[in-house]
Design an enzyme around this catalytic site. Structure first.
Site, mmCIF file in Angstrom:
data_model
loop_
_atom_site.group_PDB
_atom_site.id
_atom_site.type_symbol
_atom_site.label_atom_id
_atom_site.label_comp_id
_atom_site.label_asym_id
_atom_site.label_seq_id
_atom_site.Cartn_x
_atom_site.Cartn_y
_atom_site.Cartn_z
ATOM 1 N N HIS A 73 17.337 -3.613 -22.869
ATOM 2 C CA HIS A 73 18.801 -3.596 -22.825
ATOM 3 C C HIS A 73 19.329 -4.990 -23.135
ATOM 4 C CE1 HIS A 73 22.882 -3.283 -21.194
ATOM 5 N NE2 HIS A 73 22.753 -1.973 -21.300
ATOM 6 N N GLY B 41 30.562 -3.222 -22.222
ATOM 7 C CA GLY B 41 31.391 -3.671 -21.108
ATOM 8 C C GLY B 41 32.664 -4.370 -21.511
ATOM 9 N N ASN C 143 23.534 4.754 -17.142
ATOM 10 C CA ASN C 143 22.924 3.510 -16.670
ATOM 11 C C ASN C 143 23.845 2.881 -15.625
ATOM 12 O OD1 ASN C 143 21.654 1.060 -16.323
ATOM 13 N ND2 ASN C 143 22.239 0.240 -18.325
ATOM 14 N N TRP C 144 23.464 3.000 -14.370
ATOM 15 C CA TRP C 144 24.313 2.504 -13.283
ATOM 16 C C TRP C 144 24.307 0.978 -13.187
ATOM 17 C CZ3 TRP C 144 23.256 6.108 -8.443
ATOM 18 C CH2 TRP C 144 23.632 7.413 -8.774
ATOM 19 N N LYS C 145 23.354 0.343 -13.841
ATOM 20 C CA LYS C 145 23.199 -1.123 -13.753
ATOM 21 C C LYS C 145 23.094 -1.523 -12.271
ATOM 22 C CE LYS C 145 25.464 -1.595 -18.201
ATOM 23 N NZ LYS C 145 26.340 -2.414 -19.070
ATOM 24 N N SER D 243 30.609 0.781 -24.423
ATOM 25 C CA SER D 243 31.965 1.201 -24.069
ATOM 26 C C SER D 243 32.233 2.665 -24.410
ATOM 27 C CB SER D 243 33.001 0.288 -24.727
ATOM 28 O OG SER D 243 32.906 -1.030 -24.210
ATOM 29 N N GLY E 59 27.504 3.258 -19.728
ATOM 30 C CA GLY E 59 27.540 2.264 -18.663
ATOM 31 C C GLY E 59 28.619 2.577 -17.644
ATOM 32 N N GLY E 60 29.716 1.835 -17.690
ATOM 33 C CA GLY E 60 30.762 1.940 -16.676
ATOM 34 C C GLY E 60 31.281 3.348 -16.445
ATOM 35 N N GLU F 98 23.135 -0.247 -29.283
ATOM 36 C CA GLU F 98 24.209 -0.749 -28.433
ATOM 37 C C GLU F 98 24.655 -2.109 -28.964
ATOM 38 O OE1 GLU F 98 22.714 -1.406 -24.441
ATOM 39 O OE2 GLU F 98 21.415 -2.954 -25.247
ATOM 40 N N GLU G 10 21.512 -6.769 -21.864
ATOM 41 C CA GLU G 10 21.683 -7.645 -20.704
ATOM 42 C C GLU G 10 20.350 -8.246 -20.273
ATOM 43 O OE1 GLU G 10 25.528 -5.046 -19.257
ATOM 44 O OE2 GLU G 10 23.638 -4.862 -18.163
#
Length: 257
Positions: free
Chosen positions: A96, A174, A9-11, A214, A235-236, A168, A98
């Site tokens: 998600h 994050g 997931n590049w967000k 994470s 994610g990151g 999640e 977010e």
């Protein structure tokens, strides 16, 4: 056999040209495999460039980060499932944390998005998870059951075959603070039990449940070794081709049955 699924997931990261560069580098690091499904979920603006860079024969699939529950209409700034399907998307992330916390998406909104995805042939990845306060006060199972009950409401056994759940924990997204394998495994078993109780054991046995929060190249193997964890929503760590390739390699070493 539940084939592991790894979703990047590049967000809100990477332009269309940066997406092309990522795919070029990433494809040199990842061997084609039928043992693991890999999905890239770039921002809407990079979907076409990523699709064309992957090429028609790539095993890597395209996913979107969100969709609107209507197929068309006066919804300025929104994207429909049919638009995503036309761009080559196979999966779409729904609910998600977010989206829930920053954009105030409610359980009923998430439910409509799940059904919209299924209606146009997309495979929804339904995200569920608790906040730190909810975990510390013993509310994890109640919160997740509520999110599952709403998100999966009125779905049939046939629908569930194309639904993936992503656990999640909000407190781990994050933050660099991942759940332990034991914590994640406990929740994954609870999710599978919820599905078995509401539908059939067979539906629960075949549904893939991912861990997100994470996930890194360093800790991915410990999660993916668990028989209760069927993959990862990353994610990151998915923004770097090398680290994302290492997570996929860990999944290749741990097929599930």
């Amino acid at each position: 056999m539940r084939t592991p699924l790894i979703v990047g997931n590049w967000k809100m990261n990477k332009t269309a040209s940066e997406g092309r560069a990522f795919v070029r580098d990433f494809q040199q690091l990842v061997e084609p495999s039928t043992d693991v499904e890999v999905v890239l979920a770039p921002p809407f603006t990079a979907l076409e460039s990523v699709r064309s860079s992957l090429g028609a024969t790539s095993r890597i699939m395209l996913g979107a980060q969100n969709l609107h529950w209507e197929q068309q209409g006066a919804f300025t700034g929104e994207i429909s499932g049919s638009m995503l399907l036309d761009l080559g998307c196979r999966y779409v992330i729904v609910g998600h944390s977010e989206r829930r916390t920053l954009f105030w998406e409610r359980n009923e909104d998430v439910q409509k998005k799940v059904r919209a995805a299924l209606a146009c042939g997309l495979r929804p990845i339904l995200c569920v998870g608790e906040s730190l306060t909810e975990r510390e006060t013993g509310q994890t199972e109640r919160i997740i059951d509520e999110q599952l009950s709403a998100g999966l409401d009125q779905l049939t056994d046939a629908n569930l075959k194309t639904v993936t759940i992503a656990y999640e924990p909000v407190w781990a997204i994050g933050t660099g603070r991942a759940a332990t394998t034991v914590q994640a495994g406990d929740v994954h078993r609870s999710i599978r039990a919820f599905v078995a109780n509401r539908w059939k054991d067979a539906a629960a046995a075949t549904m893939r449940i991912l861990y997100g929060g994470s996930v890194t190249a360093q800790n991915a193997a410990s999660f993916l070794e668990s028989p209760d964890i069927d993959g990862a929503l990353v994610g990151g760590a998915c923004l770097n081709p090398d680290s994302f390739a290492k997570i996929i390699a860990a999944a290749n070493r741990n097929p599930h049955s």
